[in-house]
Design a protein around this motif. Structure first.
Motif, short mmCIF file in Angstrom:
data_model
loop_
_atom_site.label_atom_id
_atom_site.label_comp_id
_atom_site.label_asym_id
_atom_site.label_seq_id
_atom_site.Cartn_x
_atom_site.Cartn_y
_atom_site.Cartn_z
N ALA A 274 4.64 -23.02 10.13
CA ALA A 274 3.53 -22.33 10.80
C ALA A 274 3.58 -20.84 10.50
N SER A 275 2.43 -20.20 10.57
CA SER A 275 2.36 -18.74 10.46
C SER A 275 1.88 -18.20 11.80
N THR A 276 2.24 -16.95 12.09
CA THR A 276 1.85 -16.37 13.38
C THR A 276 1.20 -15.01 13.17
N THR A 277 0.20 -14.74 14.00
CA THR A 277 -0.41 -13.42 14.08
C THR A 277 -0.28 -12.95 15.52
N THR A 278 0.39 -11.81 15.72
CA THR A 278 0.66 -11.30 17.06
C THR A 278 -0.02 -9.95 17.21
N LEU A 279 -0.92 -9.85 18.17
CA LEU A 279 -1.74 -8.64 18.33
C LEU A 279 -1.12 -7.71 19.38
N VAL A 280 -0.86 -6.47 18.97
CA VAL A 280 -0.30 -5.46 19.88
C VAL A 280 -1.42 -4.66 20.53
N SER A 281 -2.37 -4.19 19.73
CA SER A 281 -3.48 -3.40 20.28
C SER A 281 -4.73 -3.62 19.42
N VAL A 284 -8.64 -8.48 16.68
CA VAL A 284 -8.72 -9.15 15.38
C VAL A 284 -9.40 -10.50 15.57
N SER A 285 -9.99 -10.97 14.50
CA SER A 285 -10.45 -12.36 14.46
C SER A 285 -9.81 -12.99 13.24
N LEU A 286 -9.46 -14.27 13.35
CA LEU A 286 -8.85 -14.93 12.20
C LEU A 286 -9.55 -16.25 11.93
N ILE A 287 -9.57 -16.59 10.67
CA ILE A 287 -10.21 -17.83 10.22
C ILE A 287 -9.15 -18.67 9.52
N GLN A 288 -8.94 -19.87 10.04
CA GLN A 288 -7.95 -20.76 9.45
C GLN A 288 -8.50 -21.37 8.16
N SER A 289 -7.68 -21.35 7.13
CA SER A 289 -8.14 -21.84 5.82
C SER A 289 -8.47 -23.33 5.84
N GLY A 290 -7.71 -24.10 6.61
CA GLY A 290 -7.89 -25.55 6.61
C GLY A 290 -9.19 -26.02 7.23
N ASN A 291 -9.55 -25.46 8.40
CA ASN A 291 -10.74 -25.95 9.10
C ASN A 291 -11.85 -24.91 9.21
N HIS A 292 -11.58 -23.69 8.74
CA HIS A 292 -12.56 -22.60 8.73
C HIS A 292 -13.03 -22.21 10.13
N LYS A 293 -12.27 -22.58 11.14
CA LYS A 293 -12.61 -22.17 12.50
C LYS A 293 -12.20 -20.72 12.72
N GLU A 294 -12.98 -20.02 13.55
CA GLU A 294 -12.70 -18.62 13.83
C GLU A 294 -12.12 -18.48 15.24
N TYR A 295 -11.08 -17.62 15.37
CA TYR A 295 -10.42 -17.39 16.65
C TYR A 295 -10.33 -15.88 16.87
N ASN A 296 -10.62 -15.45 18.09
CA ASN A 296 -10.55 -14.03 18.44
C ASN A 296 -9.31 -13.77 19.29
N LEU A 297 -8.60 -12.69 18.96
CA LEU A 297 -7.40 -12.33 19.69
C LEU A 297 -7.59 -11.01 20.42
N THR A 298 -6.98 -10.92 21.59
CA THR A 298 -6.92 -9.68 22.34
C THR A 298 -5.45 -9.30 22.49
N PRO A 299 -5.14 -8.05 22.90
CA PRO A 299 -3.74 -7.63 22.96
C PRO A 299 -2.84 -8.61 23.72
N ASN A 300 -1.64 -8.81 23.17
CA ASN A 300 -0.62 -9.74 23.67
C ASN A 300 -0.92 -11.20 23.36
N VAL A 311 -2.98 -22.58 17.72
CA VAL A 311 -2.71 -22.44 19.15
C VAL A 311 -2.66 -20.95 19.49
N ILE A 312 -3.39 -20.54 20.53
CA ILE A 312 -3.38 -19.16 21.00
C ILE A 312 -2.60 -19.10 22.30
N GLN A 313 -1.64 -18.17 22.37
CA GLN A 313 -0.84 -18.04 23.59
C GLN A 313 -0.55 -16.57 23.87
#
Length: 400
Positions: A274-281, A284-300, A311-313
């Motif tokens: 697995a790869s991880t993206t961790t947002l400090v401040s 960001v939005s990320l798009i997974q290559s496999g399913n092309h779904k978009e996910y928005n992240l907020t700090p922490n 999975v977003i946590q």
């Protein structure tokens, strides 16, 4: 009132003793993690006497090494020994003290148990190693294909478009000659960080990047066009120069991350599931290559991306950016997770003689530039595992 400590009704919560003693030890050696602080604070608030114990243990010069014996020690046997020995004349002072401090008994019992031992426990390490922590080193490939060892070359490099690249042996800084003039064709540089290495990078737009061991980053010498796009594998921390009209995009094999003036960490090693993206401040939005779904992240927020799902946590971001801040920090990580990280930084190979020990959990917080033997001593003090060193190969065995 006299306390009959040898009666069956007198019960000691040894598990609680162990937990608090280990926190007291950790507090003496390093900053506590957020979870550890919460647990210790809760205990301190339970009773005023707990603060007395805390202050006492902090002042005792030799208690640190002695308390470590508690882990793996036969506490029930020690308690029986205590009950038997306390009848002796030489222990009457202890009895008188316990008459007036019953609430402190479990914790002073733990100290008593410790001092019944004749010597300190030494961690189980077979042969000391010459393994050293990583250093600032990297290899730069220019647009014309030439390769420069940045560890050995401390100089200015001039790229095809006049961009000046300043190397300070731990940081590479790109300084475009004319920011208004856009190049006709985007040309890329590529920086490779080997095992046991790290480096910093300041891109042409002012974005700062910290690169961890075994990381590759491909980026334009000078950004141009409507977007700023780079490509990576490995681990990097970004502080992106804010420009709402000029999106910053990071590509990995598993995802595309759209950045809006943000600080964040990406871990995307090809040998990890697995790869991880961790947002400090920022955002960001990320798009997974496999399913092309978009996910928005907020700090922490942390996005964990695998072939199956995203999975977003919410997380304590400090744990995941500690490497960038010069720390090695683990909170209840498995032994396998710990050594997967250490192997990259210390450039070691790891073998396990027992698959079960991979799932043992450890919490560690030390300087990133600590000698490897120091880490082994800390882990070895738990008496859960022992180590054998052969060159740069570490063999981990289950303690008997």
């Amino acid at each position: 009132m006299f306390i009959k400590i040898n009666e069956p009704e007198f019960m000691i919560d040894f598990k609680k003793i162990d937990t608090i003693v280990n926190l007291l030890l950790a507090e003496r050696e390093r900053p506590l993690t957020d979870n550890e602080k919460s647990e210790l604070d809760a205990w301190l608030k339970e009773d005023a006497g707990n603060q007395i114990v805390f202050n006492s243990l902090k002042k005792e010069k030799n208690i640190q090494a002695r308390l470590k014996i508690l882990d793996g020690y036969d506490k029930e046997k020690a308690y029986s020994t205590f009950v038997r020995n306390i009848k002796n004349e030489r222990n009457k002072k202890i009895i008188r003290f316990f008459r007036y401090a019953a609430l402190l008994i479990p914790f002073f019992l733990s100290i008593y148990f410790i001092y019944q031992r004749l010597s300190d426990i030494e961690p189980e390490i077979e042969m000391l190693s010459d393994i050293q922590p990583g250093t600032s080193k990297a290899v730069l490939q220019l647009a014309n294909g030439s390769v420069i060892d940045l560890e050995k070359e401390d100089k200015q490099i001039k790229e095809y478009d006049g961009t000046v690249v300043q190397n300070t042996q731990n940081q590479l800084i790109y300084k475009p000659v004319d920011k208004k003039q856009e190049p006709k064709k985007i040309r890329y540089n590529l920086i490779k960080i080997p095992r046991g290495g790290e480096y910093q990078l300041s891109l042409s737009d002012g974005t700062k990047v910290w690169l961890n061991a075994e990381t590759i980053l491909k980026y334009p010498v000078t950004f141009s066009g409507k977007t700023r796009e780079i490509f990576m594998e490995g681990e990097a921390f970004f502080e992106v120069a804010k420009n709402a009209d000029w999106p910053f995009i990071v590509h990995t094999s598993a995802l595309k991350v759209n950045v809006f003036g943000t600080s964040f960490n990406i871990r995307a090693y090809p040998d990890e599931e697995a790869s991880t993206t961790t947002l400090v401040s920022g955002k960001v939005s990320l798009i997974q290559s496999g399913n092309h779904k978009e996910y928005n992240l907020t700090p922490n927020d942390q996005a964990i991306v695998s072939n199956l799902e995203t999975v977003i946590q919410k997380v304590n971001v400090n744990q995941f950016i500690a490497w960038k801040n010069g720390r090695i920090l683990f909170e209840e990580n498995t032994l396998e997770e710990v050594f997967n990280n250490l192997s990259r930084w210390y450039d070691i190979e790891v073998d396990y003689t027992d698959e079960e020990i991979k799932n043992l959990r450890f919490s560690i917080d030390v300087r990133r530039y600590s000698e490897f033997d120091e880490l082994l001593k800390i882990i070895g003090l738990t008496k859960k595992v022992k180590f054998e060193i052969n060159g740069n190969r570490v063999i981990i065995k289950k303690s008997k």
